[in-house]
Motif scaffolding. Structure first.
Motif, PDB file in Angstrom:
ATOM      1  N   VAL A   1     -19.175  36.910  16.410  1.00  0.00           N
ATOM      2  CA  VAL A   1     -17.946  37.666  16.594  1.00  0.00           C
ATOM      3  C   VAL A   1     -17.483  38.567  15.437  1.00  0.00           C
ATOM      4  O   VAL A   1     -16.813  39.533  15.645  1.00  0.00           O
ATOM      5  CB  VAL A   1     -17.073  36.593  17.188  1.00  0.00           C
TER       6      VAL A   1
ATOM      7  N   SER B   1     -11.884  47.940  20.709  1.00  0.00           N
ATOM      8  CA  SER B   1     -11.895  47.744  22.179  1.00  0.00           C
ATOM      9  C   SER B   1     -12.058  46.290  22.554  1.00  0.00           C
ATOM     10  O   SER B   1     -11.835  45.409  21.346  1.00  0.00           O
ATOM     11  CB  SER B   1     -13.461  48.213  22.831  1.00  0.00           C
ATOM     12  N   SER B   2     -11.802  45.760  23.817  1.00  0.00           N
ATOM     13  CA  SER B   2     -11.534  44.413  23.955  1.00  0.00           C
ATOM     14  C   SER B   2     -13.113  43.841  23.752  1.00  0.00           C
ATOM     15  O   SER B   2     -14.064  44.530  23.832  1.00  0.00           O
ATOM     16  CB  SER B   2     -11.444  44.118  25.392  1.00  0.00           C
ATOM     17  N   GLY B   3     -12.879  42.705  23.082  1.00  0.00           N
ATOM     18  CA  GLY B   3     -14.227  41.777  22.763  1.00  0.00           C
ATOM     19  C   GLY B   3     -14.683  42.168  21.289  1.00  0.00           C
ATOM     20  O   GLY B   3     -15.543  41.854  20.921  1.00  0.00           O
ATOM     21  N   SER B   4     -14.013  42.963  20.545  1.00  0.00           N
ATOM     22  CA  SER B   4     -14.477  43.506  18.994  1.00  0.00           C
ATOM     23  C   SER B   4     -14.214  42.580  17.969  1.00  0.00           C
ATOM     24  O   SER B   4     -14.510  42.664  16.949  1.00  0.00           O
ATOM     25  CB  SER B   4     -13.911  44.900  18.842  1.00  0.00           C
ATOM     26  N   GLY B   5     -13.158  41.249  18.358  1.00  0.00           N
ATOM     27  CA  GLY B   5     -13.175  40.255  17.676  1.00  0.00           C
ATOM     28  C   GLY B   5     -11.935  40.090  16.753  1.00  0.00           C
ATOM     29  O   GLY B   5     -11.547  39.393  15.997  1.00  0.00           O
ATOM     30  N   LYS B   6     -10.788  41.104  17.547  1.00  0.00           N
ATOM     31  CA  LYS B   6      -9.690  41.258  17.023  1.00  0.00           C
ATOM     32  C   LYS B   6      -8.794  39.898  16.989  1.00  0.00           C
ATOM     33  O   LYS B   6      -8.087  39.509  15.849  1.00  0.00           O
ATOM     34  CB  LYS B   6      -8.726  42.234  17.586  1.00  0.00           C
TER      35      LYS B   6
ATOM     36  N   GLU C   1      -8.427  28.637  14.185  1.00  0.00           N
ATOM     37  CA  GLU C   1      -9.978  28.937  14.518  1.00  0.00           C
ATOM     38  C   GLU C   1     -10.553  28.639  13.115  1.00  0.00           C
ATOM     39  O   GLU C   1     -10.079  29.203  12.249  1.00  0.00           O
ATOM     40  CB  GLU C   1     -10.529  30.071  15.080  1.00  0.00           C
TER      41      GLU C   1
ATOM     42  N   THR D   1     -10.006  36.918  17.424  1.00  0.00           N
ATOM     43  CA  THR D   1     -10.732  35.843  16.610  1.00  0.00           C
ATOM     44  C   THR D   1     -10.379  36.027  15.297  1.00  0.00           C
ATOM     45  O   THR D   1     -10.170  34.982  14.409  1.00  0.00           O
ATOM     46  CB  THR D   1     -12.122  35.948  16.775  1.00  0.00           C
TER      47      THR D   1
END
Ligand code: ADP
Ligand code: MG
Length: 250
Positions: free
Chosen positions: A16, A35-40, A51, A42
């Protein structure tokens, strides 16, 4: 002031974050776009030790830590210097506005009750909630709840506040009041790192912008520069998708 180096994080075989590095100066407002899912999310969660990163370091002021191996003491020390504003406010529903703000001070920072009340009042005034001290979250709009969360973040006088999409859970008509509150803090010189999809806000309020895609920083730089002259094709495409039809103007 804040420096983050080579952050890696995988969930199983889903890599990620693939070596993320950036730094923040005092008074900077850094917008993290992508974009959504790019790891921001996290990334922010790793920086706050919600985490555990697989690799990477963080330095705030003179305190440095390895994001993978930091001791509890070190984590505590770093958390004293930061605050986090969540997408869904994360307020205690059984506490009123002033108690929510006080708690961060008395529990997290060892401030006396009397002093905490005083600071909490001031912080709530600062976010425009002087008339809502004793309201419970259920009696407040989403925008007001998020402003309580911002007051809570502010009250502990952190060196940096992390925001993870602070307006994305809000009804459209409530977005403006939260963005205005954040803009006010920016003008006062509060250092902030903000994950946001509010592009016009990011362009007008941020000093620096970071564009992330698939776990890497594609481009970062002065916000004005990144928005007006993106160097990378991927950044250009992303921005052109988002800057059409925005309706927020400072
Ligand atoms: N706790 C988790 N367990 C497994 N996968 C996760 C977890 N959190 C995030 N991910 C995955 O990490 C990737 C990045 O997610 P996230 O950091 O939320 O991206 P963003 O905030 O940019 O939308 C996604 O593929 C997501 O499914
Ligand atoms: Mg996210």
């Amino acid at each position: 002031m804040l420096s983050v180096s080579n952050v890696h994080k995988a969930f199983g075989d889903n890599e990620v974050l693939k070596g993320v590095s950036f730094s923040v100066e005092k008074g900077d407002v850094v917008a993290i776009l992508g974009s959504s899912g790019s790891g921001k999310t996290t990334l922010l969660r790793c920086l706050e030790f919600f985490e555990k990163a697989d690799q990477g370091t963080i330095k705030i002021g003179e305190t440095q830590a390895d994001l993978h191996t930091a001791s509890r003491q070190k984590i505590h020390e770093l958390r004293q210097k930061t605050s986090f504003v969540f997408q869904n406010y994360n307020l205690f529903n059984n506490k009123n506005a002033i108690e929510n703000v006080e708690l961060g001070l008395t529990k997290g920072h060892g401030v006396s009750k009397v002093r905490a009340k005083e600071i909490a009042r001031r912080s709530l005034e600062e976010v425009g909630l002087a008339d809502r001290f004793d309201y419970y979250p259920s009696e407040l709009s989403g925008g007001q709840q998020q402003r309580v969360a911002i007051a809570r973040a502010l009250a502990v006088e952190p060196e940096v506040i992390f925001f993870d999409e602070p307006t994305s859970a809000l009804d459209p008509e409530l977005v403006g009041e939260v963005l205005e509150t954040i803009s006010k803090l920016a003008k006062k010189g509060v250092t902030m790192v903000i994950v946001t999809h509010e592009m016009a806000f990011a362009r007008d309020v941020a000093t620096k912008a970071i564009y992330m895609d698939k776990g890497v920083i594609v481009e970062q730089g002065e916000a004005k520069e990144l928005f007006t002259h993106p160097k990378e094709e991927r950044t250009r495409q992303f921005l052109s998708r988002f800057l059409e039809g925005y309706d927020y103007v400072i």
